[in-house]
Write a protein that holds these residues in place. Structure first.
Motif, PDB file in Angstrom:
ATOM      1  N   LYS A 156      21.183  30.296  21.591  1.00 48.74           N
ATOM      2  CA  LYS A 156      21.208  31.022  20.323  1.00 48.74           C
ATOM      3  C   LYS A 156      20.656  30.140  19.212  1.00 48.74           C
ATOM      4  N   THR A 157      20.990  28.844  19.260  1.00 48.07           N
ATOM      5  CA  THR A 157      20.453  27.866  18.309  1.00 48.07           C
ATOM      6  C   THR A 157      19.884  26.697  19.088  1.00 48.07           C
ATOM      7  N   PRO A 158      18.558  26.438  19.051  1.00 49.49           N
ATOM      8  CA  PRO A 158      17.976  25.301  19.765  1.00 49.49           C
ATOM      9  C   PRO A 158      18.627  23.982  19.341  1.00 49.49           C
ATOM     10  N   VAL A 159      18.641  23.016  20.265  1.00 44.13           N
ATOM     11  CA  VAL A 159      19.287  21.725  19.984  1.00 44.13           C
ATOM     12  C   VAL A 159      18.278  20.592  20.117  1.00 44.13           C
ATOM     13  N   ASP A 160      18.502  19.534  19.337  1.00 46.45           N
ATOM     14  CA  ASP A 160      17.637  18.355  19.318  1.00 46.45           C
ATOM     15  C   ASP A 160      18.194  17.321  20.286  1.00 46.45           C
ATOM     16  N   PRO A 161      17.546  17.111  21.446  1.00 48.65           N
ATOM     17  CA  PRO A 161      18.108  16.204  22.454  1.00 48.65           C
ATOM     18  C   PRO A 161      18.108  14.742  22.034  1.00 48.65           C
ATOM     19  N   THR A 162      17.376  14.410  20.966  1.00 50.39           N
ATOM     20  CA  THR A 162      17.413  13.021  20.481  1.00 50.39           C
ATOM     21  C   THR A 162      18.704  12.749  19.709  1.00 50.39           C
ATOM     22  N   LYS A 163      19.479  13.799  19.459  1.00 49.17           N
ATOM     23  CA  LYS A 163      20.740  13.652  18.728  1.00 49.17           C
ATOM     24  C   LYS A 163      21.954  13.671  19.651  1.00 49.17           C
ATOM     25  N   GLY A 164      21.733  13.868  20.928  1.00 44.82           N
ATOM     26  CA  GLY A 164      22.840  13.920  21.881  1.00 44.82           C
ATOM     27  C   GLY A 164      22.371  14.434  23.223  1.00 44.82           C
ATOM     28  N   GLU A 165      23.231  14.372  24.227  1.00 45.39           N
ATOM     29  CA  GLU A 165      22.858  14.759  25.589  1.00 45.39           C
ATOM     30  C   GLU A 165      22.973  16.266  25.783  1.00 45.39           C
ATOM     31  N   PHE A 166      21.931  16.846  26.378  1.00 44.73           N
ATOM     32  CA  PHE A 166      21.922  18.259  26.761  1.00 44.73           C
ATOM     33  C   PHE A 166      22.200  18.346  28.254  1.00 44.73           C
ATOM     34  N   VAL A 167      23.124  19.213  28.643  1.00 42.15           N
ATOM     35  CA  VAL A 167      23.501  19.378  30.047  1.00 42.15           C
ATOM     36  C   VAL A 167      23.528  20.863  30.385  1.00 42.15           C
ATOM     37  N   ALA A 168      22.895  21.224  31.498  1.00 43.53           N
ATOM     38  CA  ALA A 168      22.903  22.604  31.984  1.00 43.53           C
ATOM     39  C   ALA A 168      23.515  22.650  33.378  1.00 43.53           C
ATOM     40  N   LYS A 169      24.427  23.594  33.583  1.00 43.58           N
ATOM     41  CA  LYS A 169      25.007  23.833  34.897  1.00 43.58           C
ATOM     42  C   LYS A 169      24.940  25.331  35.187  1.00 43.58           C
ATOM     43  N   VAL A 170      24.563  25.673  36.420  1.00 43.70           N
ATOM     44  CA  VAL A 170      24.478  27.069  36.840  1.00 43.70           C
ATOM     45  C   VAL A 170      25.326  27.218  38.092  1.00 43.70           C
ATOM     46  N   TYR A 171      26.366  28.034  38.010  1.00 43.61           N
ATOM     47  CA  TYR A 171      27.292  28.145  39.148  1.00 43.61           C
ATOM     48  C   TYR A 171      28.193  29.355  38.949  1.00 43.61           C
ATOM     49  N   ASP A 172      28.730  29.848  40.063  1.00 42.32           N
ATOM     50  CA  ASP A 172      29.718  30.911  40.035  1.00 42.32           C
ATOM     51  C   ASP A 172      31.102  30.261  40.133  1.00 42.32           C
ATOM     52  N   PRO A 173      31.924  30.344  39.101  1.00 44.06           N
ATOM     53  CA  PRO A 173      33.230  29.686  39.148  1.00 44.06           C
ATOM     54  C   PRO A 173      34.149  30.213  40.235  1.00 44.06           C
ATOM     55  N   ASP A 174      33.893  31.439  40.708  1.00 45.05           N
ATOM     56  CA  ASP A 174      34.729  32.010  41.764  1.00 45.05           C
ATOM     57  C   ASP A 174      34.219  31.695  43.168  1.00 45.05           C
ATOM     58  N   PHE A 175      33.059  31.025  43.272  1.00 44.40           N
ATOM     59  CA  PHE A 175      32.463  30.648  44.558  1.00 44.40           C
ATOM     60  C   PHE A 175      32.115  31.850  45.431  1.00 44.40           C
ATOM     61  N   PHE A 176      32.048  33.049  44.850  1.00 37.58           N
ATOM     62  CA  PHE A 176      31.593  34.204  45.628  1.00 37.58           C
ATOM     63  C   PHE A 176      30.113  34.069  45.928  1.00 37.58           C
ATOM     64  N   ILE A 177      29.386  33.482  44.979  1.00 35.17           N
ATOM     65  CA  ILE A 177      27.950  33.281  45.118  1.00 35.17           C
ATOM     66  C   ILE A 177      27.661  31.784  45.103  1.00 35.17           C
ATOM     67  N   ALA A 178      26.996  31.274  46.131  1.00 37.67           N
ATOM     68  CA  ALA A 178      26.587  29.872  46.183  1.00 37.67           C
ATOM     69  C   ALA A 178      25.198  29.762  45.567  1.00 37.67           C
ATOM     70  N   ILE A 179      25.081  28.978  44.493  1.00 37.90           N
ATOM     71  CA  ILE A 179      23.807  28.816  43.792  1.00 37.90           C
ATOM     72  C   ILE A 179      23.410  27.353  43.895  1.00 37.90           C
ATOM     73  N   ASP A 180      22.402  27.058  44.708  1.00 41.63           N
ATOM     74  CA  ASP A 180      22.014  25.678  44.986  1.00 41.63           C
ATOM     75  C   ASP A 180      20.536  25.470  44.693  1.00 41.63           C
ATOM     76  N   TYR A 181      20.233  24.314  44.095  1.00 48.97           N
ATOM     77  CA  TYR A 181      18.844  23.978  43.828  1.00 48.97           C
ATOM     78  C   TYR A 181      18.081  23.715  45.129  1.00 48.97           C
ATOM     79  N   VAL A 182      16.801  24.091  45.135  1.00 52.12           N
ATOM     80  CA  VAL A 182      15.925  23.729  46.249  1.00 52.12           C
ATOM     81  C   VAL A 182      15.743  22.219  46.256  1.00 52.12           C
ATOM     82  N   LYS A 183      15.344  21.665  47.381  1.00 54.65           N
ATOM     83  CA  LYS A 183      15.235  20.204  47.493  1.00 54.65           C
ATOM     84  C   LYS A 183      14.004  19.652  46.781  1.00 54.65           C
ATOM     85  N   ASP A 184      12.880  20.361  46.857  1.00 58.23           N
ATOM     86  CA  ASP A 184      11.630  19.842  46.303  1.00 58.23           C
ATOM     87  C   ASP A 184      11.352  20.453  44.931  1.00 58.23           C
TER      88      ASP A 184
END
Length: 223
Positions: A132-160
């Motif tokens: 909603k509001t872009p962030v300046d990564p030089t002012k702090g760490e940006f972290v993204a996580k994508v996951y289903d908290p209920d583990f009904f859906i397994a979402i895993d990154y490809v290896k390459d």
């Protein structure tokens, strides 16, 4: 359909169900994921692009009945109802995407860029989750996580090449894709959780699923 079968199993997106109870602690749908961290012209993180490739069993269920002209090809017009249903359902779960800046969860904007294709016998959904509001990564760490908290859906990154950068990332910054937790780390986390009381919560208002998710970070050197 992912979302609806969670509802059929508890009753996937156009026939599945995203709100499985915590007791269903093993996945019923598997997704291979790629993502892009998107920067705007000012060098701010503005969005996360996601590309999901669904497992064959889910794809067969989701596509059932969509080949309306019987030509064996799933056109964009045939896939469109499924795509829109998926996006609408995923909105209720904030697209399984948690974006943090300096540890604080960032609100996401409306998802308006999305699509779905059937190619090489694989069903793929792609969409952009904007901040909603872009962030300046030089002012702090940006972290993204994508996951289903209920583990009904397994979402895993490809290896390459699981994650790339699009746009004007500042030269002092780098993309870091942290590794998947090892079995030993998972067991350590489980052991830690077993010592906590029923009211304990992870730091920064995270849920338990976040403890097992693979983080993508933008880290910048301080001038």
């Amino acid at each position: 359909m992912i979302i609806r079968h969670r509802a059929a199993a508890a009753a996937l997106l156009a026939a599945v169900g995203l709100a499985a109870p915590a007791a269903m602690a093993h996945p019923h749908v598997w997704i291979e994921m790629r993502s892009d961290v998107v920067f705007n012209e000012q060098g701010q993180v503005s969005a996360l692009n996601l590309m999901w490739t669904f497992d064959d069993a889910y794809a067969q269920m989701a596509l059932d009945g969509l080949d309306t002209n019987g030509d064996g090809v799933y056109s964009q017009s045939e896939l469109d109802p499924l795509t829109r249903e998926n996006i609408a359902s995923l909105k209720d779960y904030e697209f399984f995407t948690v974006l943090r800046f300096n540890g604080q969860k960032q609100p996401i904007g409306e998802v308006t860029e999305f699509g779905q294709i059937w190619s090489n016998d694989k069903l793929q959904l792609h969409f952009q989750v904007p901040l909603k509001t872009p962030v300046d990564p030089t002012k702090g760490e940006f972290v993204a996580k994508v996951y289903d908290p209920d583990f009904f859906i397994a979402i895993d990154y490809v290896k390459d090449d699981p994650v790339t950068v699009i746009g004007a990332m500042p030269k002092s910054c780098q993309l870091v894709v942290k590794p998947v937790p090892t079995d030993a780390e998972v067991e350590q986390t489980r052991a830690m959780l077993s010592t906590k009381g029923p009211d304990w919560k992870p730091e920064n208002d995270e849920d338990f699923g976040a403890l097992f998710a693979q983080p993508v970070t933008i880290q910048c050197k301080v001038a």
